[in-house]
Design an enzyme around this catalytic site. Sequence first.
Site, PDB file in Angstrom:
ATOM      1  N   GLN A  89      43.048  33.092  41.893  1.00  0.00           N
ATOM      2  CA  GLN A  89      43.855  31.870  41.994  1.00  0.00           C
ATOM      3  C   GLN A  89      43.626  31.198  43.353  1.00  0.00           C
ATOM      4  O   GLN A  89      43.425  29.980  43.421  1.00  0.00           O
ATOM      5  CB  GLN A  89      45.339  32.240  41.833  1.00  0.00           C
ATOM      6  CG  GLN A  89      46.282  31.067  41.922  1.00  0.00           C
ATOM      7  CD  GLN A  89      46.159  30.113  40.751  1.00  0.00           C
ATOM      8  OE1 GLN A  89      46.255  30.507  39.615  1.00  0.00           O
ATOM      9  NE2 GLN A  89      45.944  28.835  41.029  1.00  0.00           N
ATOM     10  N   ARG A  97      44.367  42.670  34.869  1.00  0.00           N
ATOM     11  CA  ARG A  97      45.670  42.101  35.249  1.00  0.00           C
ATOM     12  C   ARG A  97      46.710  43.187  35.014  1.00  0.00           C
ATOM     13  O   ARG A  97      46.903  43.646  33.896  1.00  0.00           O
ATOM     14  CB  ARG A  97      45.982  40.851  34.429  1.00  0.00           C
ATOM     15  CG  ARG A  97      47.405  40.366  34.618  1.00  0.00           C
ATOM     16  CD  ARG A  97      47.665  38.988  34.056  1.00  0.00           C
ATOM     17  NE  ARG A  97      47.090  37.962  34.902  1.00  0.00           N
ATOM     18  CZ  ARG A  97      47.484  36.683  34.909  1.00  0.00           C
ATOM     19  NH1 ARG A  97      48.443  36.278  34.098  1.00  0.00           N
ATOM     20  NH2 ARG A  97      46.913  35.812  35.700  1.00  0.00           N
ATOM     21  N   ARG A 116      39.973  27.007  38.155  1.00  0.00           N
ATOM     22  CA  ARG A 116      39.918  28.441  37.874  1.00  0.00           C
ATOM     23  C   ARG A 116      38.594  28.788  37.192  1.00  0.00           C
ATOM     24  O   ARG A 116      37.967  29.805  37.475  1.00  0.00           O
ATOM     25  CB  ARG A 116      41.084  28.868  36.965  1.00  0.00           C
ATOM     26  CG  ARG A 116      42.489  28.653  37.522  1.00  0.00           C
ATOM     27  CD  ARG A 116      42.764  29.531  38.713  1.00  0.00           C
ATOM     28  NE  ARG A 116      42.502  30.929  38.437  1.00  0.00           N
ATOM     29  CZ  ARG A 116      43.340  31.763  37.803  1.00  0.00           C
ATOM     30  NH1 ARG A 116      44.535  31.333  37.445  1.00  0.00           N
ATOM     31  NH2 ARG A 116      43.022  33.024  37.595  1.00  0.00           N
ATOM     32  N   CYS A 132      50.324  27.116  40.697  1.00  0.00           N
ATOM     33  CA  CYS A 132      49.342  27.918  39.955  1.00  0.00           C
ATOM     34  C   CYS A 132      49.554  27.842  38.444  1.00  0.00           C
ATOM     35  O   CYS A 132      48.631  28.122  37.680  1.00  0.00           O
ATOM     36  CB  CYS A 132      49.382  29.367  40.429  1.00  0.00           C
ATOM     37  SG  CYS A 132      51.012  30.109  40.250  1.00  0.00           S
ATOM     38  N   HIS A 188      46.728  37.614  43.986  1.00  0.00           N
ATOM     39  CA  HIS A 188      46.096  36.837  42.918  1.00  0.00           C
ATOM     40  C   HIS A 188      44.884  36.110  43.547  1.00  0.00           C
ATOM     41  O   HIS A 188      44.891  34.898  43.720  1.00  0.00           O
ATOM     42  CB  HIS A 188      47.106  35.851  42.331  1.00  0.00           C
ATOM     43  CG  HIS A 188      46.741  35.305  40.986  1.00  0.00           C
ATOM     44  ND1 HIS A 188      45.590  35.669  40.306  1.00  0.00           N
ATOM     45  CD2 HIS A 188      47.368  34.391  40.191  1.00  0.00           C
ATOM     46  CE1 HIS A 188      45.554  35.024  39.151  1.00  0.00           C
ATOM     47  NE2 HIS A 188      46.606  34.244  39.059  1.00  0.00           N
TER      48      HIS A 188
HETATM   49  N1   CP Z   1      47.817  30.849  37.138  1.00  0.00           N
HETATM   50  C1   CP Z   1      47.593  31.846  36.264  1.00  0.00           C
HETATM   51  O1   CP Z   1      47.126  32.919  36.614  1.00  0.00           O
HETATM   52  O2   CP Z   1      47.910  31.540  34.987  1.00  0.00           O
HETATM   53  P1   CP Z   1      47.926  32.569  33.774  1.00  0.00           P
HETATM   54  O3   CP Z   1      49.085  33.511  33.995  1.00  0.00           O
HETATM   55  O4   CP Z   1      48.128  31.694  32.555  1.00  0.00           O
HETATM   56  O5   CP Z   1      46.622  33.298  33.726  1.00  0.00           O
HETATM   57  N1  NVA Z   2      53.714  34.872  40.590  1.00  0.00           N
HETATM   58  C1  NVA Z   2      53.430  34.655  39.190  1.00  0.00           C
HETATM   59  C2  NVA Z   2      52.073  34.063  39.030  1.00  0.00           C
HETATM   60  C3  NVA Z   2      51.686  33.768  37.605  1.00  0.00           C
HETATM   61  C4  NVA Z   2      50.305  33.206  37.504  1.00  0.00           C
HETATM   62  C5  NVA Z   2      53.525  35.986  38.448  1.00  0.00           C
HETATM   63  O1  NVA Z   2      53.049  37.002  38.969  1.00  0.00           O
HETATM   64  O2  NVA Z   2      54.093  36.004  37.354  1.00  0.00           O
END
Ligand code: CP
Ligand code: NVA
Length: 318
Positions: free
Chosen positions: A144, A114, A303, A275, A141
């Site tokens: 997701q 990430r 997920r 999400c 993502h």
């Molecule tokens: N939706 C999602 O990716 O959540 P987190 O940021 O908690 O991993």
């Molecule tokens: N768009 C958001 C998604 C978090 C899961 C971000 O990147 O922070």
Amino acid sequence: MENVSHRVAAELSPLKGKDFLSSSDFSRDQTLALLELAIQLKNGYRRIDLGNRVLGLIFSKASTRTRVSFQVAMARLGGQTIDLNPQLTQLGRGEPLKDTARVLSSYCDALAIRTFAQQELSDYAYWTSIPVINALTDLEHPCQALADFLTLKESLGSLEGQTLSYIGDGNNVANSLMICGVLLGVNIRISTPKGFEPSSDFIDKARSLAFSNASIEVSNDPFESVQGSNAVYTDVWASMGQEDEQLKRQKAFQGFCLNEELLAAAHKEAIVLHCLPAHRGEEISETVIESKSSRIFQQAENRLHVQQALLATLLGGL
Ligand code: CP
Ligand code: NVA
């Protein structure tokens, strides 16, 4: 069930050892097979033991769902994860990515990363000999999106010809929804304030992958966008890394809150997706999150199932 398992395995076996950096890395048939495997795992029809494999987690941004669902997925597959917090490894002191990546690929069996730039993910993929998984970048993502379309399939039965409206920022979540959606034959409508649309290059790329007549429409009118939609989706207005823009975005996104009034303009049985994490009172109202239309917590659970299917596939457990 045995025939289904053979078909799913035949479809997914070419993905052994591959990376998952973008929703566009898998074909339509592979994505459908992966969702099918996730359903089998979720329902307990399949058990897969990968035997002591190790997934390294390199997370430069906060996470609850992605991190924990990868940890639990590996545990259920008989493997384990190790937390490679970049602040606690030599990466944080400037060790080059290309050195770190080669070393880690001799210890771990896969990496879930990430980070901010998609290029960083591609660099890891280049320098490692093990699967690299996109656990969220500024661009996409894709894990997701797999959970999102599994949830849509569970709620609506079929995917082809359904319409999903995404209201809010044209961000990483919107990008992966567009690609994965049209691959699966779902019409995607994106509605953002002016200046917050997904990039036209990305929209063109997604359109080029559309199955059948699946379309992508982009507008600046949320009410028009949700008309007759089967699912309405939203995400935060300021993503991780955009904290400085929070106030500016709160102003720009007025009128883009997924509240009861906006939901009422969608199909009467439309489901609501997010999400998470959610900012109640900004992109979504408390009432809508807690409404009977909401599938948000089922979506979060999914997920785990899609990532278990993904790990089993990339690590060759089928
Ligand atoms: N939706 C999602 O990716 O959540 P987190 O940021 O908690 O991993
Ligand atoms: N768009 C958001 C998604 C978090 C899961 C971000 O990147 O922070």
